[in-house]
Scaffold this active site. Structure first.
Site: not given
Ligand code: GAL
Length: 646
Positions: A141, A312
């Site tokens: 990110e 994710e």
């Molecule tokens: C994302 C990040 C992850 C984790 C996740 C939690 O923004 O890439 O490492 O922190 O959020 O929702």
């Protein structure tokens, strides 16, 4: 088509094999690992410990799982920061942020680039040809936690170098920025400083160039990692996990070094952070808005090679929004199908198991700390079975309609809002929403991408029309629809001599003579072509001989059309925007479908997919063929996949 983010370093090694087995049984095939594990890979400077990672990869591979390795640069270890505190990011207040979370570096740091080169090379040499390793995620990110624009000595030096390449002479820089104003002239590039910490407003031209420079610096840093990976790990894909509603750098440019984009989809977390009214937030609090995820699927798919992954995906409550509700039952499955319907190759969940320690202990996973499936985990298990049953969907065809996301529009309207609530993200969202409510597919493109083959192209705002964007606009047969502030600035932030919309006057003989921004609560009635509604936030006074299609009660034109373009000089209320776009779709002969809110349709050739975000069942009137999933009546928080000839 399913994946998961796994952190073997968080768990006892004797759990790994069981975790891997459970993943496989759930229908998961990809596992992303290692993106925050630098301190375990290199516990002492120059001393690598690959043993645990070798074993973790072997354990996953033993179950047939494919591994995506993250480069660990988003979380540099303490010893590195102690040895090189100069890599820390300095924020606009002049203070460096310290060790103890993540993203504690500036991409401009030569030391950090050298350290990056070292760890990425070591990792790529070790695993680049491993048969279980199918691809790489660079960093994590980019830009998260406000780390795009940074103000340390190396950022300043990089900025000066960037400027001297762009302008060649300091006189040209002074002219471009208008530095004669308030005696801001420089005698040499060495005198230039990043625009932060002034008594009053900084020069907007300097701010825009600093933003461009910062964006380029990040793209350069990403390309540096990609180059190393390509050298030592040929035939493996390279991606990055971008965020939603994040416009702080030019994603088109950064993604040039990638094979495809991935993005991190947190539908509920984003509801809390988006500038919606409290009423709307309450409406969507546990389902999310039906256009939030879809917009990003389309954006990231079109950005690079018509491919994308969800790296994710939210599996349950997150920990980082102001409030973190559990998704309404059914939504985790629905979001998964939605991503697949929009063309995601893989939907990977964050994370496998909720971690009972450290910063994200309140963040759900597919499994709970007691190793049982979470509610989201149960839904993903069902999703896995359904994907296998339904099989692949037909390919996605180019849509008739495109909407253009312009990162510079976000920067320019942030630098110079002119009205406190002129929010580009919201404008873009409202236009996309108004279109999708007509049951059509909408491609999301960035400026400069070819517009060939589209019938209608919507540009909610594009203040600077760069040469590539102009070419694409000129070369398409599509009817172009421009929103407020389009063509209002030149490259150097100046107002065009001929007044806005500047270069767009090639399509529309009109001038924006004056602009009013309107405080909340003010609404100006607007009508025309049998439509009526209101303008708020922003209203331009258009000087033109073109007949007006929408006008204020006083007869001031708000929207005009020429043969091949329309200009809309106001922020319209969502209902009027929706009906107006319906009219434009009809004029362009684009079939649309009337559906109740908040039901959405995605088309994949002859297959349609209905997503019901709402509280009421929806009966599909136009499904003519076989149902591949679900039935004609789609319950709330559910979907149906069917063959169609509407
Ligand atoms: C994302 C990040 C992850 C984790 C996740 C939690 O923004 O890439 O490492 O922190 O959020 O929702």
């Amino acid at each position: 088509m399913l994946g998961v983010c796994y952190y073997p370093e968080h768990w006892n090694e004797d759990w790994w094999a069981e975790d891997a087995r459970q993943m496989r049984e759930m229908g998961i095939s990809y596992v992303r690992i290692a993106e925050f594990a630098w301190s375990r890979m290199e516990p002492e400077p120059g001393c690598y410990d690959w043993g645990w990672l070798d074993r973790a990869i072997a354990t996953l591979a033993a179950e047939g799982l494919k591994v995506v390795l993250g480069t660990p640069t988003a979380a540099a270890p303490k010893w590195l920061i102690d040895a090189h505190p100069d890599v820390l990011p300095v924020f606009a207040d002049g203070r460096a942020r310290g060790f103890g979370s993540r993203r504690h570096y500036t991409a401009a740091s030569k030391t950090f680039r050298a350290e990056t080169d070292r760890i990425v090379t070591a990792m790529a040499r070790r695993y680049g040809a491993h048969e279980a390793v199918v691809g790489w995620q660079i960093d994590n990110e980019f830009g998260g936690d406000d780390t795009v624009m940074l103000y340390g000595p190396e950022d300043a030096a990089g900025f000066r170098e960037w400027l001297s390449k762009r302008y060649q002479s300091v006189e040209a820089l002074n002219r471009a920025w208008g530095n004669v104003f308030w005696s801001m002239e420089f005698r040499s590039f060495d005198e230039v400083i990043p625009p932060a910490g002034q008594v009053s407003d900084a020069n907007p031209a300097a701010l825009l160039d600093f933003w461009r420079y910062s964006s380029d610096s990040l793209a350069e840093y990403c390309a540096l990692q990609a180059k190393i990976l390509r050298k030592h790990s040929p035939d493996r894909f390279i991606t990055h996990n971008f965020m939603g509603f994040f416009h702080q750098f030019d994603h088109a440019k950064l993604s040039e070094s990638l094979d495809f984009c991935s993005w991190d989809s947190y539908p509920l977390g984003k509801i809390e952070h988006f500038p919606l009214s409290d009423e709307e937030r309450a409406r969507w609090y546990n389902t999310s808005h039906p256009d939030f995820s879809a917009f990003h699927h389309e954006l990231y798919r079109k950005l690079r090679n018509d491919r994308f992954w969800i790296m994710e995906q939210q599996p349950g409550p997150v920990n980082w929004a102001h409030w973190n509700p559990a998704p309404k039952p059914g939504m985790v499955r629905l979001w998964g199908w939605e991503a697949l319907a929009h063309g995601a190759e893989v939907v990977s969940y964050f994370r496998w198991r909720q971690v009972p320690f450290a910063q994200e202990q309140m963040h759900a996973g597919l499994t709970r700390p007691d190793r049982q499936l979470s509610p989201g985990g149960h839904e993903v298990t069902r999703l896995g079975r359904e994907i296998a049953d339904v099989g692949p969907l037909p390919p996605i065809e180019q849509a008739d309609v495109a909407i253009v996301l312009d990162y510079e529009a976000a920067w320019i309207t942030t630098i110079e809002p002119q009205g406190a609530d002129f929010n580009y993200k919201l404008l873009l969202h409202r236009w996309y929403e108004a279109l999708r409510r007509h049951g059509i597919n909408v491609d999301v493109l960035t400026p400069g991408r070819s517009l060939a083959g589209y019938k209608l192209v919507f540009v909610p705002s594009m203040p600077v029309v760069c040469a590539a964007a102009m070419r694409a606009l000129q070369e398409t047969d599509a009817h172009l629809v421009f929103g407020p502030r389009s063509g209002s600035k030149l490259q150097n932030f100046e107002i065009p001599q001929t007044l806005p919309p500047g270069p767009l006057q090639a399509f529309l003989p009109l001038k924006v003579a004056e602009v009013s921004s309107l405080r909340p609560g003010l609404a100006i009635n607007v009508e025309g072509e049998g439509l009526s509604g209101s303008a708020s936030r922003w209203l331009e006074q258009l000087e033109t001989a073109l007949p007006s299609r929408l006008a204020t009660e006083g007869g001031q034109p708000v929207m005009v059309s020429s043969e091949n373009a329309s200009y809309l000089g106001a922020w319209l209320d969502p209902a009027l925007l929706h009906t107006l776009f319906g009219l434009l779709l009809d004029e362009a002969d684009i079939a649309r479908v009337v559906m109740p809110e908040p039901v959405r349709l995605v088309r994949r050739g002859k297959v349609g997919v209905i997503f019901n975000y709402g509280p009421e069942p929806y009966t599909i009137p136009f499904a003519t063929g076989r149902f591949l999933l679900g039935e004609r009546t789609v319950p709330p928080q559910d979907l149906a996949i069917f063959e169609t000839t509407p």
